[in-house]
Motif scaffolding. Structure first.
Motif, PDB file in Angstrom:
ATOM      1  N   LEU A 120       3.872   1.561 -14.062  1.00 25.94           N
ATOM      2  CA  LEU A 120       3.117   1.688 -12.531  1.00 25.94           C
ATOM      3  C   LEU A 120       1.789   0.999 -12.367  1.00 25.94           C
ATOM      4  O   LEU A 120       1.175   1.145 -11.400  1.00 25.94           O
ATOM      5  CB  LEU A 120       3.199   2.937 -12.084  1.00 25.94           C
ATOM      6  CG  LEU A 120       4.412   3.892 -12.379  1.00 25.94           C
ATOM      7  CD1 LEU A 120       4.078   5.325 -11.718  1.00 25.94           C
ATOM      8  CD2 LEU A 120       5.475   3.307 -11.172  1.00 25.94           C
ATOM      9  N   GLY A 121       1.284   0.192 -13.453  1.00 26.73           N
ATOM     10  CA  GLY A 121      -0.076  -0.215 -13.628  1.00 26.73           C
ATOM     11  C   GLY A 121      -0.289  -1.243 -12.726  1.00 26.73           C
ATOM     12  O   GLY A 121      -1.635  -1.338 -12.158  1.00 26.73           O
ATOM     13  N   GLU A 122       0.737  -1.755 -12.248  1.00 24.72           N
ATOM     14  CA  GLU A 122       0.568  -3.216 -11.372  1.00 24.72           C
ATOM     15  C   GLU A 122       0.382  -2.794  -9.846  1.00 24.72           C
ATOM     16  O   GLU A 122       0.103  -3.520  -9.001  1.00 24.72           O
ATOM     17  CB  GLU A 122       1.766  -4.125 -11.582  1.00 24.72           C
ATOM     18  CG  GLU A 122       3.202  -3.486 -11.454  1.00 24.72           C
ATOM     19  CD  GLU A 122       4.316  -4.643 -11.596  1.00 24.72           C
ATOM     20  OE1 GLU A 122       4.451  -5.436 -10.617  1.00 24.72           O
ATOM     21  OE2 GLU A 122       4.668  -4.498 -12.711  1.00 24.72           O
ATOM     22  N   PHE A 123       0.631  -1.442  -9.568  1.00 23.74           N
ATOM     23  CA  PHE A 123       0.643  -0.882  -8.338  1.00 23.74           C
ATOM     24  C   PHE A 123      -0.392  -0.014  -7.861  1.00 23.74           C
ATOM     25  O   PHE A 123      -0.631   0.640  -6.862  1.00 23.74           O
ATOM     26  CB  PHE A 123       2.072  -0.011  -7.722  1.00 23.74           C
ATOM     27  CG  PHE A 123       3.347  -0.960  -8.147  1.00 23.74           C
ATOM     28  CD1 PHE A 123       3.582  -1.850  -7.005  1.00 23.74           C
ATOM     29  CD2 PHE A 123       4.082  -0.589  -9.177  1.00 23.74           C
ATOM     30  CE1 PHE A 123       4.766  -2.827  -7.476  1.00 23.74           C
ATOM     31  CE2 PHE A 123       5.444  -1.231  -9.295  1.00 23.74           C
ATOM     32  CZ  PHE A 123       5.637  -2.389  -8.583  1.00 23.74           C
ATOM     33  N   MET A 124      -1.263   0.334  -9.085  1.00 19.52           N
ATOM     34  CA  MET A 124      -2.528   1.174  -8.586  1.00 19.52           C
ATOM     35  C   MET A 124      -3.333   0.771  -7.750  1.00 19.52           C
ATOM     36  O   MET A 124      -3.807  -0.321  -7.785  1.00 19.52           O
ATOM     37  CB  MET A 124      -3.208   1.238 -10.170  1.00 19.52           C
ATOM     38  CG  MET A 124      -2.397   1.929 -11.276  1.00 19.52           C
ATOM     39  SD  MET A 124      -1.992   3.563 -10.742  1.00 19.52           S
ATOM     40  CE  MET A 124      -0.937   4.214 -11.867  1.00 19.52           C
ATOM     41  N   GLY A 125      -3.403   1.776  -6.848  1.00 17.92           N
ATOM     42  CA  GLY A 125      -4.475   1.556  -5.882  1.00 17.92           C
ATOM     43  C   GLY A 125      -3.876   0.947  -4.413  1.00 17.92           C
ATOM     44  O   GLY A 125      -4.618   0.692  -3.450  1.00 17.92           O
ATOM     45  N   VAL A 126      -2.831   0.209  -4.644  1.00 15.81           N
ATOM     46  CA  VAL A 126      -2.109  -0.311  -3.595  1.00 15.81           C
ATOM     47  C   VAL A 126      -1.319   0.596  -2.608  1.00 15.81           C
ATOM     48  O   VAL A 126      -0.613   1.321  -2.832  1.00 15.81           O
ATOM     49  CB  VAL A 126      -0.807  -1.389  -4.259  1.00 15.81           C
ATOM     50  CG1 VAL A 126      -0.599  -2.480  -3.013  1.00 15.81           C
ATOM     51  CG2 VAL A 126      -1.708  -2.375  -5.179  1.00 15.81           C
TER      52      VAL A 126
END
Length: 241
Positions: free
Chosen positions: A75-81
């Motif tokens: 899920l790192g690529e979606f953090m804060g999105v």
């Protein structure tokens, strides 16, 4: 040899697997988490827990449920999105160049570097990001807490009693309709009487009323008028001559 007990780690979410340790995720709770991710951003589990929109849920449970909602393990690529998890899920469902476990895409290569992760986050913002005005004006209603076993059994018992009452009403209604259909229908029979056709008139001090006779009477009278006269009447006429 003593039986080895399973070790429960803090990252394991019983809700993810609908285990008996804690209530599983309901459809309503999943929809609330979807809206919460839109408003506060992906991975902002602390803010979501503090908002009290999902009572009794921990950050670990939110993280693992989010994996299921996007259909992938990392899920790192979606953090804060600020995004809609359903859009990511449908895109991942179409992919054929990945490996899956329990329906989720799993990591097969090396972990991305911080620079590579930032590039993926920026790409996902452009691809899935929700406009600021939209997610700032979004209102997330708290989800009702999941019922425990005792409350579920009470609701089930109430539904069964309600179903019995409905069944009794249906049987009573069918019995009434059957009784109505079994009764003979009443036939309208007109009385056989003579209806006056003209006003009464006096003749030699007597009142005469002309009536309309039925069809049988008229036919009998016409047959009598057509009969030949008897010999006695014809002889009398001849004597006078």
């Amino acid at each position: 040899m003593a039986q080895r007990q399973a070790v429960i780690r803090s990252g394991d979410s019983p809700s993810l697997w609908n285990a008996t340790l804690s209530p599983g995720w309901t459809i309503e709770e999943t929809q609330v988490l979807r809206q919460a991710i839109m408003k506060w951003g992906f991975g902002r589990w602390k803010e979501i827990v503090e908002s009290r929109c999902l009572p009794h849920k921990t950050p670990a449970q939110l993280n693992l449920q989010a994996q299921r909602m996007v259909g992938q393990q990392s899920l790192g690529e979606f953090m804060g999105v600020h995004l809609d998890c359903a859009a990511v899920f449908f895109e991942n469902a179409k992919r054929t160049d990945v490996k899956r476990k329990n329906g989720m895409i799993i990591n097969t290569g090396k972990n991305p570097t911080p620079a590579a992760r930032k590039l993926k986050i920026q790409a996902n913002i452009e691809k899935y990001g929700i406009p600021r005005e939209e997610y700032e004006n979004l209102t997330v209603e708290p989800a009702a807490p999941a019922l425990d076993r005792r409350e579920k059994l009470q609701q089930l018992q109430q539904l069964r009693e309600h179903a019995k009452k409905l069944e009794a009403l249906i049987i009573e209604k069918e019995a009434e309709e059957c009784a109505q259909n079994s009764q003979p229908a009443e036939m309208d029979i007109e009385p056989d009487h003579h209806e006056p056709t003209a006003a009464p008139r006096k003749s030699n001090g007597k009142v005469t009323i002309h009536t309309k006779k039925n069809t049988d009477t008229n036919s009998t009278a016409s047959l009598q008028s057509k009969r030949p006269r008897s010999k006695s009447s014809s002889s009398k006429q001849g004597g006078h001559c």
